[in-house]
Scaffold this motif. Sequence first.
Motif, PDB file in Angstrom:
ATOM      1  N   GLY A 186     -11.869   6.775  -3.562  1.00 50.04           N
ATOM      2  CA  GLY A 186     -13.160   6.162  -3.287  1.00 50.04           C
ATOM      3  C   GLY A 186     -13.106   5.294  -2.042  1.00 50.04           C
ATOM      4  O   GLY A 186     -12.050   5.116  -1.428  1.00 50.04           O
ATOM      5  N   TYR A 187     -14.248   4.740  -1.665  1.00 46.78           N
ATOM      6  CA  TYR A 187     -14.305   3.848  -0.516  1.00 46.78           C
ATOM      7  C   TYR A 187     -13.821   2.456  -0.908  1.00 46.78           C
ATOM      8  O   TYR A 187     -13.910   2.055  -2.069  1.00 46.78           O
ATOM      9  CB  TYR A 187     -15.726   3.747   0.020  1.00 46.78           C
ATOM     10  N   GLY A 188     -13.334   1.728   0.080  1.00 45.57           N
ATOM     11  CA  GLY A 188     -12.921   0.352  -0.153  1.00 45.57           C
ATOM     12  C   GLY A 188     -14.079  -0.611   0.031  1.00 45.57           C
ATOM     13  O   GLY A 188     -15.219  -0.220   0.234  1.00 45.57           O
ATOM     14  N   ARG A 189     -13.766  -1.890  -0.033  1.00 50.69           N
ATOM     15  CA  ARG A 189     -14.775  -2.934   0.152  1.00 50.69           C
ATOM     16  C   ARG A 189     -14.071  -4.243   0.470  1.00 50.69           C
ATOM     17  O   ARG A 189     -12.859  -4.354   0.344  1.00 50.69           O
ATOM     18  CB  ARG A 189     -15.637  -3.073  -1.101  1.00 50.69           C
ATOM     19  N   SER A 190     -14.834  -5.232   0.892  1.00 49.93           N
ATOM     20  CA  SER A 190     -14.267  -6.542   1.206  1.00 49.93           C
ATOM     21  C   SER A 190     -14.238  -7.386  -0.054  1.00 49.93           C
ATOM     22  O   SER A 190     -15.287  -7.682  -0.638  1.00 49.93           O
ATOM     23  CB  SER A 190     -15.101  -7.247   2.284  1.00 49.93           C
ATOM     24  N   ASP A 191     -13.038  -7.791  -0.477  1.00 50.47           N
ATOM     25  CA  ASP A 191     -12.905  -8.632  -1.661  1.00 50.47           C
ATOM     26  C   ASP A 191     -11.469  -9.110  -1.752  1.00 50.47           C
ATOM     27  O   ASP A 191     -10.627  -8.783  -0.903  1.00 50.47           O
ATOM     28  CB  ASP A 191     -13.298  -7.858  -2.922  1.00 50.47           C
ATOM     29  N   SER A 192     -11.167  -9.851  -2.794  1.00 53.35           N
ATOM     30  CA  SER A 192      -9.802 -10.320  -3.000  1.00 53.35           C
ATOM     31  C   SER A 192      -8.914  -9.170  -3.471  1.00 53.35           C
ATOM     32  O   SER A 192      -9.414  -8.131  -3.935  1.00 53.35           O
ATOM     33  CB  SER A 192      -9.774 -11.437  -4.048  1.00 53.35           C
ATOM     34  N   ARG A 193      -7.619  -9.342  -3.375  1.00 53.96           N
ATOM     35  CA  ARG A 193      -6.707  -8.292  -3.828  1.00 53.96           C
ATOM     36  C   ARG A 193      -6.900  -8.016  -5.312  1.00 53.96           C
ATOM     37  O   ARG A 193      -6.925  -6.852  -5.751  1.00 53.96           O
ATOM     38  CB  ARG A 193      -5.260  -8.690  -3.538  1.00 53.96           C
ATOM     39  N   ALA A 194      -7.005  -9.083  -6.112  1.00 49.76           N
ATOM     40  CA  ALA A 194      -7.178  -8.899  -7.556  1.00 49.76           C
ATOM     41  C   ALA A 194      -8.452  -8.130  -7.860  1.00 49.76           C
ATOM     42  O   ALA A 194      -8.465  -7.220  -8.708  1.00 49.76           O
ATOM     43  CB  ALA A 194      -7.183 -10.251  -8.258  1.00 49.76           C
ATOM     44  N   ALA A 195      -9.530  -8.457  -7.165  1.00 51.65           N
ATOM     45  CA  ALA A 195     -10.805  -7.780  -7.404  1.00 51.65           C
ATOM     46  C   ALA A 195     -10.746  -6.317  -6.959  1.00 51.65           C
ATOM     47  O   ALA A 195     -11.303  -5.440  -7.621  1.00 51.65           O
ATOM     48  CB  ALA A 195     -11.934  -8.512  -6.679  1.00 51.65           C
ATOM     49  N   LEU A 196     -10.082  -6.060  -5.845  1.00 50.27           N
ATOM     50  CA  LEU A 196      -9.962  -4.685  -5.373  1.00 50.27           C
ATOM     51  C   LEU A 196      -9.141  -3.841  -6.346  1.00 50.27           C
ATOM     52  O   LEU A 196      -9.462  -2.679  -6.610  1.00 50.27           O
ATOM     53  CB  LEU A 196      -9.323  -4.652  -3.984  1.00 50.27           C
ATOM     54  N   ARG A 197      -8.084  -4.418  -6.905  1.00 51.44           N
ATOM     55  CA  ARG A 197      -7.256  -3.667  -7.858  1.00 51.44           C
ATOM     56  C   ARG A 197      -7.990  -3.446  -9.169  1.00 51.44           C
ATOM     57  O   ARG A 197      -7.780  -2.430  -9.835  1.00 51.44           O
ATOM     58  CB  ARG A 197      -5.926  -4.399  -8.052  1.00 51.44           C
ATOM     59  N   GLU A 198      -8.864  -4.376  -9.516  1.00 47.65           N
ATOM     60  CA  GLU A 198      -9.718  -4.166 -10.673  1.00 47.65           C
ATOM     61  C   GLU A 198     -10.741  -3.068 -10.376  1.00 47.65           C
ATOM     62  O   GLU A 198     -10.991  -2.197 -11.217  1.00 47.65           O
ATOM     63  CB  GLU A 198     -10.420  -5.472 -11.042  1.00 47.65           C
ATOM     64  N   HIS A 199     -11.318  -3.115  -9.182  1.00 46.45           N
ATOM     65  CA  HIS A 199     -12.314  -2.104  -8.799  1.00 46.45           C
ATOM     66  C   HIS A 199     -11.733  -0.694  -8.845  1.00 46.45           C
ATOM     67  O   HIS A 199     -12.361   0.231  -9.377  1.00 46.45           O
ATOM     68  CB  HIS A 199     -12.832  -2.414  -7.397  1.00 46.45           C
ATOM     69  N   PHE A 200     -10.534  -0.527  -8.290  1.00 47.00           N
ATOM     70  CA  PHE A 200      -9.923   0.800  -8.234  1.00 47.00           C
ATOM     71  C   PHE A 200      -9.134   1.151  -9.501  1.00 47.00           C
ATOM     72  O   PHE A 200      -8.612   2.260  -9.613  1.00 47.00           O
ATOM     73  CB  PHE A 200      -8.990   0.905  -7.023  1.00 47.00           C
TER      74      PHE A 200
ATOM     75  N   GLY B  72      -2.348   0.583   2.590  1.00 44.01           N
ATOM     76  CA  GLY B  72      -2.890   0.529   1.242  1.00 44.01           C
ATOM     77  C   GLY B  72      -4.343   0.079   1.239  1.00 44.01           C
ATOM     78  O   GLY B  72      -4.845  -0.501   2.201  1.00 44.01           O
ATOM     79  N   ARG B  73      -5.035   0.317   0.122  1.00 47.75           N
ATOM     80  CA  ARG B  73      -6.456  -0.002   0.034  1.00 47.75           C
ATOM     81  C   ARG B  73      -6.723  -1.381  -0.543  1.00 47.75           C
ATOM     82  O   ARG B  73      -7.852  -1.853  -0.491  1.00 47.75           O
ATOM     83  CB  ARG B  73      -7.170   1.046  -0.839  1.00 47.75           C
ATOM     84  N   THR B  74      -5.713  -2.064  -1.123  1.00 54.99           N
ATOM     85  CA  THR B  74      -6.005  -3.343  -1.776  1.00 54.99           C
ATOM     86  C   THR B  74      -5.196  -4.504  -1.231  1.00 54.99           C
ATOM     87  O   THR B  74      -5.267  -5.593  -1.771  1.00 54.99           O
ATOM     88  CB  THR B  74      -5.746  -3.247  -3.297  1.00 54.99           C
ATOM     89  N   THR B  75      -4.433  -4.287  -0.169  1.00 57.72           N
ATOM     90  CA  THR B  75      -3.566  -5.367   0.317  1.00 57.72           C
ATOM     91  C   THR B  75      -4.175  -6.174   1.457  1.00 57.72           C
ATOM     92  O   THR B  75      -3.765  -7.293   1.705  1.00 57.72           O
ATOM     93  CB  THR B  75      -2.216  -4.806   0.785  1.00 57.72           C
ATOM     94  N   LEU B  76      -5.137  -5.602   2.169  1.00 59.52           N
ATOM     95  CA  LEU B  76      -5.774  -6.309   3.282  1.00 59.52           C
ATOM     96  C   LEU B  76      -7.120  -6.825   2.801  1.00 59.52           C
ATOM     97  O   LEU B  76      -8.139  -6.146   2.888  1.00 59.52           O
ATOM     98  CB  LEU B  76      -5.949  -5.375   4.480  1.00 59.52           C
ATOM     99  N   ALA B  77      -7.107  -8.023   2.249  1.00 58.04           N
ATOM    100  CA  ALA B  77      -8.307  -8.555   1.610  1.00 58.04           C
ATOM    101  C   ALA B  77      -9.363  -8.933   2.648  1.00 58.04           C
ATOM    102  O   ALA B  77      -9.053  -9.479   3.699  1.00 58.04           O
ATOM    103  CB  ALA B  77      -7.937  -9.772   0.765  1.00 58.04           C
ATOM    104  N   GLY B  78     -10.619  -8.626   2.327  1.00 54.36           N
ATOM    105  CA  GLY B  78     -11.733  -9.178   3.080  1.00 54.36           C
ATOM    106  C   GLY B  78     -12.118  -8.490   4.359  1.00 54.36           C
ATOM    107  O   GLY B  78     -12.957  -8.991   5.093  1.00 54.36           O
ATOM    108  N   GLU B  79     -11.547  -7.336   4.697  1.00 58.45           N
ATOM    109  CA  GLU B  79     -11.891  -6.697   5.961  1.00 58.45           C
ATOM    110  C   GLU B  79     -12.602  -5.359   5.791  1.00 58.45           C
ATOM    111  O   GLU B  79     -12.789  -4.613   6.738  1.00 58.45           O
ATOM    112  CB  GLU B  79     -10.636  -6.522   6.823  1.00 58.45           C
ATOM    113  N   GLY B  80     -12.975  -5.021   4.569  1.00 58.23           N
ATOM    114  CA  GLY B  80     -13.824  -3.853   4.373  1.00 58.23           C
ATOM    115  C   GLY B  80     -13.092  -2.533   4.434  1.00 58.23           C
ATOM    116  O   GLY B  80     -11.914  -2.452   4.753  1.00 58.23           O
ATOM    117  N   LEU B  81     -13.832  -1.475   4.165  1.00 61.79           N
ATOM    118  CA  LEU B  81     -13.219  -0.162   4.044  1.00 61.79           C
ATOM    119  C   LEU B  81     -12.673   0.365   5.361  1.00 61.79           C
ATOM    120  O   LEU B  81     -11.813   1.239   5.385  1.00 61.79           O
ATOM    121  CB  LEU B  81     -14.210   0.836   3.452  1.00 61.79           C
TER     122      LEU B  81
END
Length: 295
Positions: free
Chosen positions: A236-250, A38-47
């Motif tokens: 889209g591409y992923g990024r390094s962030d918290s799970r909550a922030a990534l789910r908001e981003h996507f 998944g794109r939002t479960t591994l927080a902080g390690e980038g795309l």
Amino acid sequence: MIPFYIYYSMFGFQRVGDFVWAAGDMQARGFLIGGTAGRTTLAGEGLQHQDGHSPILASTVPNCVAYDPAFGYEVAVIVQDGLRRMYQDGERVFYYVTCMNENYVQPPMPPGVKDGILRGMYPLQVGSPGRLRVQLLGSGTILREVIAAAEMLERDFRIPADVWSVTSYSELRREGLDCERWNRLHPGDKPRQSYVQRALGSQAGPFVAATDYMRIVPDQIRPWVPGRFVTLGTDGYGRSDSRAALREHFEVGHRHIVVAALKALADDGEIELAVVEEALATLGIDTERPNPVTL
């Protein structure tokens, strides 16, 4: 010996994709376990570690049976049935099973769901009675966001939502295509209905699916969904962030699922568009932010 090959899901079908295809070509048996899927479960390690497409790649291998389970009991049912199919019945298939890098409560297995788990979808919970209704489909770790969205819809908007756990869009698609083929070759017989049609045909309201992968994953069952079908995913591409922030981003978190459900109801003429506009403001969703697929 029963092989279990465990790896970062993002790396598996890309860096050893030739070997995955070779395993299919030689009709090998065993389990590929895509960890940190998944794109939002591994927080902080980038795309580079965030996987939005491995279920699609898995679906291109004809004898690869792919699942994206959310709960431990789903994994247990899938692995047990895989052992039966491959090593008891001798079927020439192999399995790809995603696993997430996130800790959450594992509920007990509801009664009567084993067949649905293996087919690819089953009803997880039923909302309260009501005139309005929406059907929410979730898979993998985003199933928990779907459950939270169902709670918010009923608590804050008085709209009941039924929740479906989708363990395999690709298996649902394969079965649907098989029904279409049979109907095409047997025009004089009673048409067969796909499992998706049989499961969802009597359900009220629009259908909203959210996934931790690209929207093309749930879009695989669009031909058989008997109503308005809205999909949310991590294009889209992923990024390094918290799970909550990534789910908001996507835009796959529970607030965006709520808005998608309300908009679908409005498009069906069941509620006023003003309800959707009010929800966007109340939930603090930035309506002018760039589309995440462009970032």
